[in-house]
Design a protein around this motif. Structure first.
Motif, short mmCIF file in Angstrom:
data_model
loop_
_atom_site.label_atom_id
_atom_site.label_comp_id
_atom_site.label_asym_id
_atom_site.label_seq_id
_atom_site.Cartn_x
_atom_site.Cartn_y
_atom_site.Cartn_z
N SER A 129 -3.29 3.79 -3.49
CA SER A 129 -3.53 4.70 -2.61
C SER A 129 -4.26 4.33 -1.14
O SER A 129 -3.68 4.51 -0.25
CB SER A 129 -4.02 5.18 -3.14
OG SER A 129 -5.40 5.58 -4.15
N THR A 130 -5.31 3.92 -1.52
CA THR A 130 -6.47 3.92 -0.03
C THR A 130 -7.15 2.42 0.01
O THR A 130 -7.88 1.53 -0.93
CB THR A 130 -7.16 4.81 0.30
OG1 THR A 130 -6.18 5.52 -0.26
CG2 THR A 130 -8.06 5.18 1.43
N ARG A 131 -7.11 2.04 1.38
CA ARG A 131 -7.98 -0.04 1.52
C ARG A 131 -9.41 1.13 1.37
O ARG A 131 -9.76 2.05 2.65
CB ARG A 131 -7.22 -0.14 2.63
CG ARG A 131 -5.66 -0.66 3.02
CD ARG A 131 -5.28 -0.90 3.83
NE ARG A 131 -4.54 -0.99 3.69
CZ ARG A 131 -2.99 -1.21 4.86
NH1 ARG A 131 -4.01 -1.95 6.47
NH2 ARG A 131 -1.76 -1.45 5.12
N TRP A 167 1.48 -1.19 -0.27
CA TRP A 167 -0.22 -0.09 0.67
C TRP A 167 0.64 1.10 0.07
O TRP A 167 1.99 1.35 0.51
CB TRP A 167 -1.35 -0.29 0.68
CG TRP A 167 -1.89 -0.94 0.84
CD1 TRP A 167 -1.94 -1.76 1.41
CD2 TRP A 167 -3.21 -1.03 0.42
NE1 TRP A 167 -3.08 -2.93 1.44
CE2 TRP A 167 -4.04 -2.15 0.58
CE3 TRP A 167 -4.35 0.01 -0.56
CZ2 TRP A 167 -5.19 -2.43 -0.68
CZ3 TRP A 167 -4.60 -0.28 -0.95
CH2 TRP A 167 -5.64 -0.48 -1.47
N GLU A 168 0.31 2.24 -0.78
CA GLU A 168 0.66 3.74 -0.75
C GLU A 168 2.04 3.55 -1.70
O GLU A 168 3.42 4.31 -1.27
CB GLU A 168 1.04 3.92 0.69
CG GLU A 168 -0.13 4.37 1.27
CD GLU A 168 0.12 5.03 2.57
OE1 GLU A 168 1.06 5.66 3.01
OE2 GLU A 168 -0.89 5.68 3.02
#
Length: 100
Positions: free
Chosen positions: A60-62, A29-30
């Protein structure tokens, strides 16, 4: 990466039952990842499943999925950014790899 995208589960991706969310894979992630990178684990009544980004992009985002939540048709499983030429138009943005 000018395009923000939602990785959503489509009707023909699920087997006979919804998936059950197990865990996020934290190390992806990220960051920018290549096509086929697994970002989450789930299972259904027949076994395990990895959720993978279909094309290269920036995970970018969970979404707000917790272990035990059901993943059904229409569930958004990731938010990512990608260049236009890298978006897998005409096919799912998330690949489900059963049995991995």
């Amino acid at each position: 990466m000018p395009f923000a995208c939602n990785a959503e589960i489509l009707p023909d991706q699920l087997r006979e039952s919804p998936l059950v969310f197990d865990a996020w894979l934290d190390d992806v992630w990220e960051s920018y990842v290549p096509a086929g990178t697994a970002f989450a684990l789930a299972h259904d009544s027949r076994g395990s499943c990895k959720l993978c980004l279909a094309g290269p992009g920036f995970l970018s985002t969970r979404p707000k999925l917790q272990p035990g939540d059901e993943i059904r048709t229409g569930t958004i499983v990731a938010y990512f950014s990608a260049d236009g030429e890298d978006i897998p138009y005409g096919r799912p943005y998330c690949d489900l790899r059963y049995g991995d």
